[in-house]
Write an enzyme that holds these catalytic residues in place. Sequence first.
Site, PDB file in Angstrom:
ATOM      1  N   SER B  13       8.754  -1.984   3.327  1.00 38.67           N
ATOM      2  CA  SER B  13       9.192  -1.852   4.722  1.00 38.67           C
ATOM      3  C   SER B  13       8.200  -2.454   5.710  1.00 38.67           C
ATOM      4  CB  SER B  13       9.420  -0.367   5.056  1.00 38.67           C
ATOM      5  OG  SER B  13       8.233   0.360   4.820  1.00 38.67           O
ATOM      6  N   ASP B  55      11.195   7.406  -2.010  1.00 33.19           N
ATOM      7  CA  ASP B  55       9.873   7.984  -1.755  1.00 33.19           C
ATOM      8  C   ASP B  55       9.159   7.940  -3.105  1.00 33.19           C
ATOM      9  OD1 ASP B  55       7.673   9.623  -1.525  1.00 33.19           O
ATOM     10  OD2 ASP B  55       8.720  11.177  -0.359  1.00 33.19           O
ATOM     11  N   SER B 133      -3.864  -3.515  -5.966  1.00 35.14           N
ATOM     12  CA  SER B 133      -5.015  -2.631  -5.835  1.00 35.14           C
ATOM     13  C   SER B 133      -5.672  -2.924  -4.493  1.00 35.14           C
ATOM     14  CB  SER B 133      -5.962  -2.859  -7.013  1.00 35.14           C
ATOM     15  OG  SER B 133      -7.133  -2.105  -6.909  1.00 35.14           O
ATOM     16  N   TYR B 147      -9.497   7.465  -1.123  1.00 34.25           N
ATOM     17  CA  TYR B 147      -8.849   6.151  -1.236  1.00 34.25           C
ATOM     18  C   TYR B 147      -9.476   5.352  -2.379  1.00 34.25           C
ATOM     19  CZ  TYR B 147      -7.478   1.364  -0.232  1.00 34.25           C
ATOM     20  OH  TYR B 147      -6.997   0.088  -0.352  1.00 34.25           O
ATOM     21  N   LYS B 151      -8.073   3.801  -6.037  1.00 31.57           N
ATOM     22  CA  LYS B 151      -8.089   2.374  -6.370  1.00 31.57           C
ATOM     23  C   LYS B 151      -8.974   2.089  -7.585  1.00 31.57           C
ATOM     24  CE  LYS B 151      -5.143   0.881  -3.310  1.00 31.57           C
ATOM     25  NZ  LYS B 151      -3.785   0.486  -3.769  1.00 31.57           N
ATOM     26  N   ASN B 181      -4.066  -8.464   7.623  1.00 36.12           N
ATOM     27  CA  ASN B 181      -3.517  -7.968   8.889  1.00 36.12           C
ATOM     28  C   ASN B 181      -2.227  -7.189   8.655  1.00 36.12           C
ATOM     29  OD1 ASN B 181      -5.600  -9.193  10.371  1.00 36.12           O
ATOM     30  ND2 ASN B 181      -4.502 -11.147  10.372  1.00 36.12           N
ATOM     31  N   THR B 182      -2.377  -5.872   8.495  1.00 34.98           N
ATOM     32  CA  THR B 182      -1.236  -4.975   8.293  1.00 34.98           C
ATOM     33  C   THR B 182      -1.511  -3.692   9.077  1.00 34.98           C
ATOM     34  OG1 THR B 182      -2.213  -3.807   6.410  1.00 34.98           O
ATOM     35  CG2 THR B 182      -0.973  -5.807   5.908  1.00 34.98           C
TER      36      THR B 182
END
Lengths: 173, 274
Positions: B13, B55, B133, B147, B151, B181-182
């Site tokens: 999305s 989900d 990853s 986090y 990973k 860039n997200t």
Amino acid sequence: MTEKQEKIIQAALELFAREGYHATSTSKVARHAGVSEGLIFRHFENKKGLLRAIIRVGEERLQSLYAAIVLESDPKKAVKKAIELPFTVPESEYGFWRLQYKLKWELPDYTPGKMEPLRIALSNAFEKLDYASPKMEAEFLIHFLDGLGSGLLKNDVVEKEKLRQHLLTIYEV
Amino acid sequence: MNNQKVALVTGASSGIGKEIAKKLLSDGLVVYVAARRVEKMQDLESLGAIALKMDITSEADIIQVVETITQENNGVDVLVNNAGFGSYGAVEDTSIDDARYQFEVNLFGLAALTQKVLPHMRGQRSGTIINISSMGGKMYTPLGAWYHATKYALEGWSDCLRLELEPFGIDVVIIEPGIINTEFGDVMTGPMMERSGNSAYSKLARAMEKSAQESYEKGSGSSPTVIADTVARAVRMKKPRPRYAVGSMAKPLIFLRWLLSDRLFDKAVMSQVK
């Protein structure tokens, strides 16, 4: 590293640089450091091991200096930090770095690969800044800074601050 | 029956997932895209993707998605495990429930989905599993304990999976994006400040917030298309590499981590958040 190990490395660094690696015996290093020769062998195996340890200390210091450039995500700031690197070394450390430069030539299997992260980081920075040949720019800057480093250590750079400013202007950073 | 490969991209999305889906569509694959926010995939649908609501932490959703694809197109040939996020905050300030959720999304959900697509891939003795990853799977940043834990775990998990699936002709590829860039930066800093912004770790949290903003807002990151291109290349290749480090900072930072001692790397990283 223990205090004694540091003492041995410091003594060896001075002697190797002053009298040459081949002309310096481990017994002389031991005397200079105020330790037994056996201790040198225990920690560093032999004279070559000692030389390697010295080079490693220099590499680690250099790596911690350039790590800040590799970790910089803003390309202009990265180039700026790289240019400023040789100028940020305090004169009190010049003795240490002079010996390191000299010893580089003594080690037959000296590996320049240790600079690789800096090379990639600068290449990426030049790419982001739209330079035509980012890889070559990085290569050029690294070798230029290496030479500048020798010049500074030899007190061969007369107008340090002016040169620093000039470089920052050329690179527009 | 045609010979088009069927791909499933999770977390499609936004960000990296969306770009991967676009790229695989333009390469001519049948592309299923899955995410919670199904309405945010309408643009992909208009490009020809088939959007499914999923989900990743819901086993029922996962089963539903795989069954749908199996009925309509036999099964998944290319699985892109992209869904994931960064849950930051000091260990002391992060509830174990939040930590568990981070693992549910970034590892267990991904693992459950992978399990479900494997029988089809094994049966046809081919398939590609691409796990997104992070360079954070190889190096670490302050306040990112959970986090990075997910990973680092994903890296080891994927390595073992590669060994297991090699005899069946199934490729496992790990992608380690750098700064892209997200929404990653915003998703990371919000909860981090909620957890640690007023705790004993507030100074570090503020410094991390500033550093993340600088990294993600000034456009010094790479476009997500660089990841999409790498994924597409790995899908096309007969023998893709096990690992690709791609995007701003990824290669030099992973190399730096490998080169430096733990103490030196600690010092270098902390010097950036002052």
